[in-house]
Design a protein around this motif. Structure first.
Motif, PDB file in Angstrom:
ATOM      1  N   GLU A  55       0.818  -1.213   0.000  1.00 26.47           N
ATOM      2  CA  GLU A  55       0.000   0.000   0.000  1.00 26.47           C
ATOM      3  C   GLU A  55       0.849   1.259   0.000  1.00 26.47           C
ATOM      4  OE1 GLU A  55      -2.385  -0.564   3.471  1.00 26.47           O
ATOM      5  OE2 GLU A  55      -3.765  -1.940   2.465  1.00 26.47           O
ATOM      6  N   ASP A  56       2.162   1.110   0.173  1.00 26.26           N
ATOM      7  CA  ASP A  56       3.061   2.265   0.250  1.00 26.26           C
ATOM      8  C   ASP A  56       3.639   2.626  -1.114  1.00 26.26           C
ATOM      9  OD1 ASP A  56       4.422   4.309   1.624  1.00 26.26           O
ATOM     10  OD2 ASP A  56       6.202   3.064   1.806  1.00 26.26           O
ATOM     11  N   HIS A  57       4.012   1.638  -1.900  1.00 30.28           N
ATOM     12  CA  HIS A  57       4.599   1.834  -3.238  1.00 30.28           C
ATOM     13  C   HIS A  57       5.838   2.732  -3.199  1.00 30.28           C
ATOM     14  CE1 HIS A  57       1.172  -0.211  -4.919  1.00 30.28           C
ATOM     15  NE2 HIS A  57       0.364   0.642  -4.325  1.00 30.28           N
ATOM     16  N   SER A  58       6.665   2.573  -2.178  1.00 31.99           N
ATOM     17  CA  SER A  58       7.893   3.354  -2.075  1.00 31.99           C
ATOM     18  C   SER A  58       9.077   2.468  -2.429  1.00 31.99           C
ATOM     19  CB  SER A  58       8.055   3.893  -0.642  1.00 31.99           C
ATOM     20  OG  SER A  58       8.235   2.814   0.259  1.00 31.99           O
ATOM     21  N   SER A  59      10.242   3.068  -2.565  1.00 33.39           N
ATOM     22  CA  SER A  59      11.442   2.288  -2.869  1.00 33.39           C
ATOM     23  C   SER A  59      11.791   1.371  -1.697  1.00 33.39           C
ATOM     24  CB  SER A  59      12.608   3.212  -3.202  1.00 33.39           C
ATOM     25  OG  SER A  59      12.914   4.023  -2.087  1.00 33.39           O
ATOM     26  N   LEU A  60      11.512   1.822  -0.473  1.00 34.40           N
ATOM     27  CA  LEU A  60      11.789   0.995   0.695  1.00 34.40           C
ATOM     28  C   LEU A  60      10.868  -0.235   0.729  1.00 34.40           C
ATOM     29  CD1 LEU A  60      13.442   0.678   3.269  1.00 34.40           C
ATOM     30  CD2 LEU A  60      11.670   1.972   4.466  1.00 34.40           C
ATOM     31  N   SER A  61       9.612  -0.062   0.371  1.00 37.17           N
ATOM     32  CA  SER A  61       8.702  -1.220   0.359  1.00 37.17           C
ATOM     33  C   SER A  61       9.084  -2.200  -0.751  1.00 37.17           C
ATOM     34  CB  SER A  61       7.254  -0.765   0.204  1.00 37.17           C
ATOM     35  OG  SER A  61       7.019  -0.186  -1.055  1.00 37.17           O
ATOM     36  N   ARG A  62       9.510  -1.681  -1.899  1.00 38.78           N
ATOM     37  CA  ARG A  62       9.962  -2.576  -2.976  1.00 38.78           C
ATOM     38  C   ARG A  62      11.229  -3.324  -2.560  1.00 38.78           C
ATOM     39  NH1 ARG A  62       8.076   1.827  -5.884  1.00 38.78           N
ATOM     40  NH2 ARG A  62      10.143   2.761  -6.052  1.00 38.78           N
ATOM     41  N   GLN A  63      12.125  -2.645  -1.837  1.00 38.83           N
ATOM     42  CA  GLN A  63      13.332  -3.305  -1.334  1.00 38.83           C
ATOM     43  C   GLN A  63      12.968  -4.387  -0.326  1.00 38.83           C
ATOM     44  OE1 GLN A  63      16.096  -0.667   0.571  1.00 38.83           O
ATOM     45  NE2 GLN A  63      17.601  -2.272   0.911  1.00 38.83           N
ATOM     46  N   LEU A  64      11.998  -4.131   0.533  1.00 41.25           N
ATOM     47  CA  LEU A  64      11.543  -5.127   1.494  1.00 41.25           C
ATOM     48  C   LEU A  64      11.000  -6.361   0.774  1.00 41.25           C
ATOM     49  CD1 LEU A  64      10.854  -6.049   4.385  1.00 41.25           C
ATOM     50  CD2 LEU A  64       8.688  -4.836   4.132  1.00 41.25           C
ATOM     51  N   VAL A  65      10.230  -6.158  -0.283  1.00 40.16           N
ATOM     52  CA  VAL A  65       9.686  -7.286  -1.049  1.00 40.16           C
ATOM     53  C   VAL A  65      10.813  -8.078  -1.694  1.00 40.16           C
ATOM     54  CG1 VAL A  65       8.266  -7.904  -3.048  1.00 40.16           C
ATOM     55  CG2 VAL A  65       7.449  -6.198  -1.421  1.00 40.16           C
ATOM     56  N   ARG A  66      11.816  -7.394  -2.238  1.00 46.44           N
ATOM     57  CA  ARG A  66      12.961  -8.095  -2.833  1.00 46.44           C
ATOM     58  C   ARG A  66      13.726  -8.899  -1.789  1.00 46.44           C
ATOM     59  NH1 ARG A  66      13.546  -3.240  -5.590  1.00 46.44           N
ATOM     60  NH2 ARG A  66      15.225  -2.580  -4.204  1.00 46.44           N
ATOM     61  N   MET A  67      13.890  -8.328  -0.602  1.00 44.84           N
ATOM     62  CA  MET A  67      14.607  -9.035   0.467  1.00 44.84           C
ATOM     63  C   MET A  67      13.816 -10.250   0.947  1.00 44.84           C
ATOM     64  SD  MET A  67      16.092  -5.755   2.540  1.00 44.84           S
ATOM     65  CE  MET A  67      16.942  -6.665   3.803  1.00 44.84           C
ATOM     66  N   LEU A  68      12.508 -10.120   1.046  1.00 42.94           N
ATOM     67  CA  LEU A  68      11.682 -11.273   1.408  1.00 42.94           C
ATOM     68  C   LEU A  68      11.785 -12.379   0.371  1.00 42.94           C
ATOM     69  CD1 LEU A  68       8.419  -9.602   2.746  1.00 42.94           C
ATOM     70  CD2 LEU A  68      10.014 -11.006   4.042  1.00 42.94           C
ATOM     71  N   ASP A  69      11.765 -11.991  -0.890  1.00 46.34           N
ATOM     72  CA  ASP A  69      11.840 -12.976  -1.972  1.00 46.34           C
ATOM     73  C   ASP A  69      13.201 -13.662  -2.014  1.00 46.34           C
ATOM     74  OD1 ASP A  69      10.629 -14.377  -4.021  1.00 46.34           O
ATOM     75  OD2 ASP A  69      11.325 -12.986  -5.561  1.00 46.34           O
ATOM     76  N   ALA A  70      14.227 -13.000  -1.489  1.00 46.31           N
ATOM     77  CA  ALA A  70      15.577 -13.574  -1.508  1.00 46.31           C
ATOM     78  C   ALA A  70      15.804 -14.597  -0.401  1.00 46.31           C
ATOM     79  CB  ALA A  70      16.620 -12.462  -1.392  1.00 46.31           C
ATOM     80  N   THR A  71      14.935 -14.637   0.589  1.00 48.54           N
ATOM     81  CA  THR A  71      15.104 -15.616   1.669  1.00 48.54           C
ATOM     82  C   THR A  71      14.748 -17.004   1.153  1.00 48.54           C
ATOM     83  OG1 THR A  71      12.869 -15.273   2.497  1.00 48.54           O
ATOM     84  CG2 THR A  71      14.610 -13.942   3.474  1.00 48.54           C
ATOM     85  N   PRO A  72      15.451 -18.038   1.614  1.00 45.37           N
ATOM     86  CA  PRO A  72      15.227 -19.381   1.069  1.00 45.37           C
ATOM     87  C   PRO A  72      13.885 -19.993   1.442  1.00 45.37           C
ATOM     88  CG  PRO A  72      16.918 -19.444   2.780  1.00 45.37           C
ATOM     89  CD  PRO A  72      16.572 -18.009   2.551  1.00 45.37           C
ATOM     90  N   GLY A  73      13.275 -19.578   2.540  1.00 47.27           N
ATOM     91  CA  GLY A  73      12.022 -20.192   2.960  1.00 47.27           C
ATOM     92  C   GLY A  73      10.793 -19.563   2.353  1.00 47.27           C
TER      93      GLY A  73
END
Length: 116
Positions: A55-73
């Motif tokens: 709901e934020d659509h900021s660069s920080l929220s996109r970075q958070l999504v990328r970091m979540l996707d990078a976790t193995p689980g």
């Protein structure tokens, strides 16, 4: 010492007399241990499907999504536009969890306040 031996013999006779009692102290516990071993033999879960409502659509929220996707689980498989759509995804078992990034997430984090 004699009373211990007598007690052991009495209990052994009672176990041999009732097959269900004998099962409860022999093969049923072994079956339970084998079942638990089988359940946890796969190790850690990997690539669990997770949805995101940004709901934020900021660069920080996109970075958070990328970091979540990078976790193995975790594997981000769906991007939802609102909470109702995400709830439908959870109910239909498209995803196992949903991460909702609230509005003003970046501003809240930059101010040093705890984000929900």
């Amino acid at each position: 010492m004699n009373s211990i031996v007598n007690s052991f013999c009495r209990e052994a006779r009672r176990l041999w007399a009732d097959p269900w009692d004998l099962a409860m102290v022999t093969w049923v516990p072994l079956l339970g241990v084998a079942l638990l071993w089988w359940i946890f033999s796969a190790g850690l879960p990997r690539h669990l499907a997770v949805g995101v409502v940004d709901e934020d659509h900021s660069s920080l929220s996109r970075q958070l999504v990328r970091m979540l996707d990078a976790t193995p689980g975790v594997q981000i498989t769906q991007h939802y536009t609102n909470g109702a759509e995400a709830e439908r995804g959870l109910r239909s078992i498209d995803v196992y969890a949903v991460v909702i990034i609230p509005r003003d997430f970046a501003r809240t984090v930059k101010e040093g306040r705890a984000a929900q």
